[in-house]
Design a protein around this motif. Structure first.
Motif, mmCIF file in Angstrom:
data_model
loop_
_atom_site.group_PDB
_atom_site.id
_atom_site.type_symbol
_atom_site.label_atom_id
_atom_site.label_comp_id
_atom_site.label_asym_id
_atom_site.label_seq_id
_atom_site.Cartn_x
_atom_site.Cartn_y
_atom_site.Cartn_z
ATOM 1 N N ALA A 74 0.831 -1.204 0.000
ATOM 2 C CA ALA A 74 0.000 0.000 0.000
ATOM 3 C C ALA A 74 0.863 1.249 0.000
ATOM 4 N N ILE A 75 2.017 1.178 0.662
ATOM 5 C CA ILE A 75 2.873 2.355 0.775
ATOM 6 C C ILE A 75 3.663 2.620 -0.508
ATOM 7 N N SER A 76 3.514 1.769 -1.509
ATOM 8 C CA SER A 76 4.225 1.981 -2.777
ATOM 9 C C SER A 76 3.500 2.977 -3.676
ATOM 10 N N LYS A 77 2.296 3.404 -3.290
ATOM 11 C CA LYS A 77 1.528 4.326 -4.120
ATOM 12 C C LYS A 77 1.251 5.631 -3.383
ATOM 13 N N THR A 78 1.202 6.710 -4.140
ATOM 14 C CA THR A 78 0.868 8.009 -3.563
ATOM 15 C C THR A 78 -0.619 8.062 -3.224
ATOM 16 N N ARG A 79 -0.988 9.105 -2.483
ATOM 17 C CA ARG A 79 -2.401 9.265 -2.146
ATOM 18 C C ARG A 79 -3.256 9.338 -3.399
ATOM 19 N N ASN A 80 -2.865 10.106 -4.378
ATOM 20 C CA ASN A 80 -3.671 10.245 -5.592
ATOM 21 C C ASN A 80 -3.784 8.918 -6.331
ATOM 22 N N GLU A 81 -2.712 8.132 -6.329
ATOM 23 C CA GLU A 81 -2.772 6.818 -6.969
ATOM 24 C C GLU A 81 -3.719 5.896 -6.205
ATOM 25 N N LEU A 82 -3.684 5.959 -4.887
ATOM 26 C CA LEU A 82 -4.600 5.143 -4.086
ATOM 27 C C LEU A 82 -6.049 5.552 -4.312
ATOM 28 N N LEU A 83 -6.289 6.848 -4.494
ATOM 29 C CA LEU A 83 -7.656 7.330 -4.683
ATOM 30 C C LEU A 83 -8.266 6.881 -6.008
ATOM 31 N N GLU A 84 -7.447 6.410 -6.912
ATOM 32 C CA GLU A 84 -7.947 5.916 -8.192
ATOM 33 C C GLU A 84 -8.470 4.486 -8.095
ATOM 34 N N LEU A 85 -8.138 3.796 -7.009
ATOM 35 C CA LEU A 85 -8.498 2.386 -6.870
ATOM 36 C C LEU A 85 -9.912 2.226 -6.326
ATOM 37 N N HIS A 86 -10.480 1.035 -6.574
ATOM 38 C CA HIS A 86 -11.820 0.696 -6.099
ATOM 39 C C HIS A 86 -11.729 -0.408 -5.051
ATOM 40 N N LEU A 87 -12.593 -0.335 -4.058
ATOM 41 C CA LEU A 87 -12.589 -1.309 -2.974
ATOM 42 C C LEU A 87 -13.483 -2.494 -3.292
ATOM 43 N N GLN A 88 -12.878 -3.668 -3.362
ATOM 44 C CA GLN A 88 -13.589 -4.949 -3.489
ATOM 45 C C GLN A 88 -14.596 -4.948 -4.640
ATOM 46 N N GLY A 89 -14.182 -4.381 -5.775
ATOM 47 C CA GLY A 89 -15.014 -4.434 -6.965
ATOM 48 C C GLY A 89 -16.213 -3.515 -6.956
ATOM 49 N N THR A 90 -16.246 -2.556 -6.035
ATOM 50 C CA THR A 90 -17.354 -1.606 -5.963
ATOM 51 C C THR A 90 -16.880 -0.239 -6.465
ATOM 52 N N GLN A 91 -17.738 0.746 -6.382
ATOM 53 C CA GLN A 91 -17.363 2.111 -6.734
ATOM 54 C C GLN A 91 -16.796 2.879 -5.539
ATOM 55 N N GLN A 92 -16.732 2.227 -4.377
ATOM 56 C CA GLN A 92 -16.187 2.860 -3.181
ATOM 57 C C GLN A 92 -14.670 3.012 -3.296
ATOM 58 N N LYS A 93 -14.155 4.139 -2.788
ATOM 59 C CA LYS A 93 -12.730 4.453 -2.882
ATOM 60 C C LYS A 93 -12.075 4.448 -1.502
ATOM 61 N N ILE A 94 -10.754 4.380 -1.480
ATOM 62 C CA ILE A 94 -9.993 4.443 -0.236
ATOM 63 C C ILE A 94 -10.125 5.844 0.355
ATOM 64 N N PRO A 95 -10.574 5.964 1.596
ATOM 65 C CA PRO A 95 -10.733 7.296 2.194
ATOM 66 C C PRO A 95 -9.398 7.927 2.588
ATOM 67 N N VAL A 96 -9.296 9.223 2.407
ATOM 68 C CA VAL A 96 -8.224 10.025 3.003
ATOM 69 C C VAL A 96 -8.622 10.281 4.455
ATOM 70 N N PHE A 97 -7.672 10.161 5.380
ATOM 71 C CA PHE A 97 -8.007 10.212 6.800
ATOM 72 C C PHE A 97 -8.703 11.514 7.193
ATOM 73 N N GLU A 98 -8.178 12.636 6.764
ATOM 74 C CA GLU A 98 -8.784 13.914 7.126
ATOM 75 C C GLU A 98 -10.200 14.034 6.574
ATOM 76 N N GLU A 99 -10.417 13.537 5.366
ATOM 77 C CA GLU A 99 -11.759 13.581 4.769
ATOM 78 C C GLU A 99 -12.695 12.613 5.479
ATOM 79 N N PHE A 100 -12.162 11.487 5.920
ATOM 80 C CA PHE A 100 -12.943 10.536 6.718
ATOM 81 C C PHE A 100 -13.424 11.205 8.010
ATOM 82 N N LEU A 101 -12.534 11.949 8.670
ATOM 83 C CA LEU A 101 -12.914 12.633 9.908
ATOM 84 C C LEU A 101 -14.022 13.639 9.650
#
Length: 245
Positions: A74-101
């Protein structure tokens, strides 16, 4: 004991990585899972770690393989690269911690696990900085006793917990690490307010410590929960409805 009688750590079942259910299209550690937990008045357990460029993201696994379409650490990708990914085949994305709060905004208590990130030394400091102006109820925990000690030193007023387990014999890790995960030898230095112990290992005499609550993770069936309920002060759960049992 520092934990108030009305603390969520005593009173509110804690949804593991949010109230997720991939059969319903709700992946773990997703905004959909957090909203579901909020709607049911549960506390939320979730995970925070660094991206490659030092941004805090909400993601559990060390690697991307299991829950995204990508592979590798997971640490091999930047935040923007992580935000492009989808969680478990859905349209849900990896949350940024501050935005999650901002999303939770105090609508549910948070149990925040700091994932061990050997590549970076400042995870505790960065997490505390992000939480500085957060108004909701929360507590911090980690398997890494160094992090729990840093929590004590950097923010002693915040409730902190030590995660622990009895590793399986076949698990690949040094013997001393397995011993430490089981026995929590640094308890006298870290002085956690609560212990989060693997319910598969309970009862275990060293899991219950003076002046510390005992949380159990992760109850996934009614049978598991009913067996462990008399031994613990609160439960971290998936797939069940604890308050009805």
């Amino acid at each position: 004991m520092r934990i108030p009688e009305n603390s969520f750590l005593r009173t509110t079942p804690i949804a593991h990585r949010g109230l997720h259910d991939i059969k319903k299209g709700i992946p773990e550690n997703s905004y959909a899972a957090y909203q579901a937990a909020i709607d049911k008045n549960y506390a939320i357990e979730m995970d925070v770690r660094f991206s490659k460029d030092g941004k805090l993201v909400v993601f559990h696994d060390d690697t991307l393989d299991r829950t995204t379409e990508a592979k590798g650490p997971a640490i091999s990708k930047t935040r923007n690269e992580l935000l492009e990914l989808h969680l478990q085949g859905t349209q849900q994305k990896i949350p940024v911690f501050e935005e999650f709060l901002e999303f939770v905004g105090g609508k549910a208590p948070l149990l925040i696990e700091l994932k061990n990130v050997p590549e970076r030394k400042d995870l505790v400091r960065a997490t505390l900085a992000a939480l500085k102006n957060y108004k909701g109820e929360f507590a911090l925990q980690s398997f890494q006793p160094k992090y729990v000690y840093q929590m004590k030193k950097q923010a002693p007023q915040i409730l902190r917990g030590q995660l622990a387990t009895i590793p399986l014999k076949e698990e690949s890790m040094p013997a001393v690490q397995k011993w430490a995960l089981k026995n929590m030898p640094f308890h006298f230095l870290t002085k956690p307010d609560f212990i989060s112990f693997n319910i598969a290992n309970l009862p275990f005499s060293k899991a219950r410590r003076k002046n510390a609550l005992l949380l159990g993770w992760t109850a996934r069936t009614e049978e598991e929960y009913l067996r462990v309920k008399p031994m613990i002060d609160n439960v971290i759960f998936e797939y069940i409805t604890p308050e009805k049992l």
